[in-house]
Design a protein around this motif. Sequence first.
Motif, PDB file in Angstrom:
ATOM      1  N   ILE A   1       0.841  -1.207   0.000  1.00  0.00           N
ATOM      2  CA  ILE A   1       0.000   0.000   0.000  1.00  0.00           C
ATOM      3  C   ILE A   1       0.875   1.255   0.000  1.00  0.00           C
ATOM      4  CG2 ILE A   1      -1.593   1.372   1.418  1.00  0.00           C
ATOM      5  CD1 ILE A   1      -2.842  -1.361   2.280  1.00  0.00           C
ATOM      6  N   GLY A   2       1.880   1.259   0.858  1.00  0.00           N
ATOM      7  CA  GLY A   2       2.782   2.411   0.929  1.00  0.00           C
ATOM      8  C   GLY A   2       3.455   2.693  -0.399  1.00  0.00           C
ATOM      9  N   GLU A   3       3.861   1.642  -1.085  1.00  0.00           N
ATOM     10  CA  GLU A   3       4.538   1.778  -2.375  1.00  0.00           C
ATOM     11  C   GLU A   3       3.581   2.303  -3.444  1.00  0.00           C
ATOM     12  OE1 GLU A   3       8.103   1.463  -4.594  1.00  0.00           O
ATOM     13  OE2 GLU A   3       7.792   1.229  -2.446  1.00  0.00           O
ATOM     14  N   VAL A   4       2.363   1.790  -3.457  1.00  0.00           N
ATOM     15  CA  VAL A   4       1.373   2.214  -4.459  1.00  0.00           C
ATOM     16  C   VAL A   4       0.948   3.662  -4.231  1.00  0.00           C
ATOM     17  CG1 VAL A   4      -1.026   1.891  -5.209  1.00  0.00           C
ATOM     18  CG2 VAL A   4       0.480  -0.078  -5.002  1.00  0.00           C
ATOM     19  N   LEU A   5       0.671   4.012  -2.976  1.00  0.00           N
ATOM     20  CA  LEU A   5       0.205   5.375  -2.689  1.00  0.00           C
ATOM     21  C   LEU A   5       1.300   6.416  -2.890  1.00  0.00           C
ATOM     22  CD1 LEU A   5      -2.065   5.134   0.479  1.00  0.00           C
ATOM     23  CD2 LEU A   5      -2.747   5.540  -1.882  1.00  0.00           C
ATOM     24  N   GLY A   6       2.478   6.127  -2.377  1.00  0.00           N
ATOM     25  CA  GLY A   6       3.600   7.038  -2.536  1.00  0.00           C
ATOM     26  C   GLY A   6       3.465   8.373  -1.814  1.00  0.00           C
TER      27      GLY A   6
ATOM     28  N   VAL B   1       5.550   1.144  12.007  1.00  0.00           N
ATOM     29  CA  VAL B   1       5.465  -0.311  12.204  1.00  0.00           C
ATOM     30  C   VAL B   1       6.249  -0.701  13.458  1.00  0.00           C
ATOM     31  CG1 VAL B   1       6.233  -2.550  11.277  1.00  0.00           C
ATOM     32  CG2 VAL B   1       5.046  -0.923   9.797  1.00  0.00           C
ATOM     33  N   ILE B   2       7.485  -0.238  13.540  1.00  0.00           N
ATOM     34  CA  ILE B   2       8.342  -0.585  14.681  1.00  0.00           C
ATOM     35  C   ILE B   2       7.719  -0.109  15.995  1.00  0.00           C
ATOM     36  CG2 ILE B   2      10.586  -0.059  15.752  1.00  0.00           C
ATOM     37  CD1 ILE B   2      11.748  -0.236  12.851  1.00  0.00           C
TER      38      ILE B   2
ATOM     39  N   ILE C   1       3.483   8.593   1.783  1.00  0.00           N
ATOM     40  CA  ILE C   1       4.195   8.512   3.060  1.00  0.00           C
ATOM     41  C   ILE C   1       5.533   7.829   2.783  1.00  0.00           C
ATOM     42  CG2 ILE C   1       4.179   7.596   5.414  1.00  0.00           C
ATOM     43  CD1 ILE C   1       1.082   7.456   5.155  1.00  0.00           C
ATOM     44  N   PRO C   2       6.645   8.480   3.100  1.00  0.00           N
ATOM     45  CA  PRO C   2       7.947   7.864   2.844  1.00  0.00           C
ATOM     46  C   PRO C   2       8.095   6.514   3.563  1.00  0.00           C
ATOM     47  CG  PRO C   2       8.208  10.168   3.447  1.00  0.00           C
ATOM     48  CD  PRO C   2       6.765   9.816   3.685  1.00  0.00           C
ATOM     49  N   PHE C   3       8.823   5.603   2.935  1.00  0.00           N
ATOM     50  CA  PHE C   3       9.009   4.267   3.485  1.00  0.00           C
ATOM     51  C   PHE C   3       9.544   4.320   4.914  1.00  0.00           C
ATOM     52  CE2 PHE C   3      11.425   0.446   4.395  1.00  0.00           C
ATOM     53  CZ  PHE C   3      10.494  -0.544   4.091  1.00  0.00           C
ATOM     54  N   GLU C   4      10.514   5.169   5.171  1.00  0.00           N
ATOM     55  CA  GLU C   4      11.112   5.238   6.511  1.00  0.00           C
ATOM     56  C   GLU C   4      10.090   5.669   7.563  1.00  0.00           C
ATOM     57  OE1 GLU C   4      14.102   4.084   7.559  1.00  0.00           O
ATOM     58  OE2 GLU C   4      14.259   3.337   5.505  1.00  0.00           O
ATOM     59  N   GLN C   5       9.155   6.522   7.177  1.00  0.00           N
ATOM     60  CA  GLN C   5       8.098   6.966   8.085  1.00  0.00           C
ATOM     61  C   GLN C   5       7.155   5.799   8.403  1.00  0.00           C
ATOM     62  OE1 GLN C   5       8.275  10.480   8.726  1.00  0.00           O
ATOM     63  NE2 GLN C   5       7.125   9.909  10.518  1.00  0.00           N
TER      64      GLN C   5
ATOM     65  N   LEU D   1       7.475  -5.584   5.695  1.00  0.00           N
ATOM     66  CA  LEU D   1       7.174  -4.299   5.060  1.00  0.00           C
ATOM     67  C   LEU D   1       7.986  -4.146   3.767  1.00  0.00           C
ATOM     68  CD1 LEU D   1       5.530  -1.639   5.681  1.00  0.00           C
ATOM     69  CD2 LEU D   1       7.685  -0.723   6.537  1.00  0.00           C
ATOM     70  N   GLU D   2       9.268  -4.482   3.843  1.00  0.00           N
ATOM     71  CA  GLU D   2      10.144  -4.399   2.668  1.00  0.00           C
ATOM     72  C   GLU D   2       9.672  -5.337   1.557  1.00  0.00           C
ATOM     73  OE1 GLU D   2      13.856  -5.362   4.534  1.00  0.00           O
ATOM     74  OE2 GLU D   2      14.211  -3.295   5.185  1.00  0.00           O
ATOM     75  N   GLN D   3       9.270  -6.543   1.929  1.00  0.00           N
ATOM     76  CA  GLN D   3       8.812  -7.521   0.935  1.00  0.00           C
ATOM     77  C   GLN D   3       7.525  -7.054   0.249  1.00  0.00           C
ATOM     78  OE1 GLN D   3      10.294 -10.324  -0.313  1.00  0.00           O
ATOM     79  NE2 GLN D   3      12.062  -9.618   0.845  1.00  0.00           N
TER      80      GLN D   3
END
Length: 179
Positions: free
Chosen positions: A135-140, A151-152, A142-146, A167-169
């Motif tokens: 979802i994060g990748e598709v929406l673009g 998540v953490i 919210i930066p991945f690190e955020q 998350l990375e996968q």
Amino acid sequence: MKKELRLSGSGGQGLILAGIILAEAAINYDLNAVQTQSYGPEARGGASKAEVIISKEEINYPKVRKPDLLLCLTQKSYNEYVKDLKEDGILIVDSSIKIDYNTITGKIYSIPIIETAVKKVGRSMVANIVALGAIGEVLGIIPFEQLKAAVINRVPEGTEDLNTLALEQGAVLIREYME
């Protein structure tokens, strides 16, 4: 910019947690977000959905009417919610789901979310976080690190590395799908 998202599946798949994480990541990135949830009376196996609205502007109504993005991890959730998807919306489904391509005019990502959780991460219970990476990748927005920080912050202590890998996968799944 305003995005309405619905994450759906069955109880026990962690979609409510995924919705909470997504909303938290958006808020931490100085966006407005609201998250609501509903689930069937069964603790596990019943219907479950989390809804998230992310916006730069004030959010006046907390319910998702027509999702810009719909995630479905079960056939039942797809059958129930696909009719609500915006005409140009984004559908992300686990590859086990049978899709009626004739009824969807937006983008479709049929990806092996649950299989990836099992085979590449080693735990089916992180399918929600794999989906979140997608979802994060598709929406673009919210930066991945955020997203990773949220998540953490929310996963059980001692599972941070496992969930980061999940998350990375999920992000990798979308990138590979787009190629």
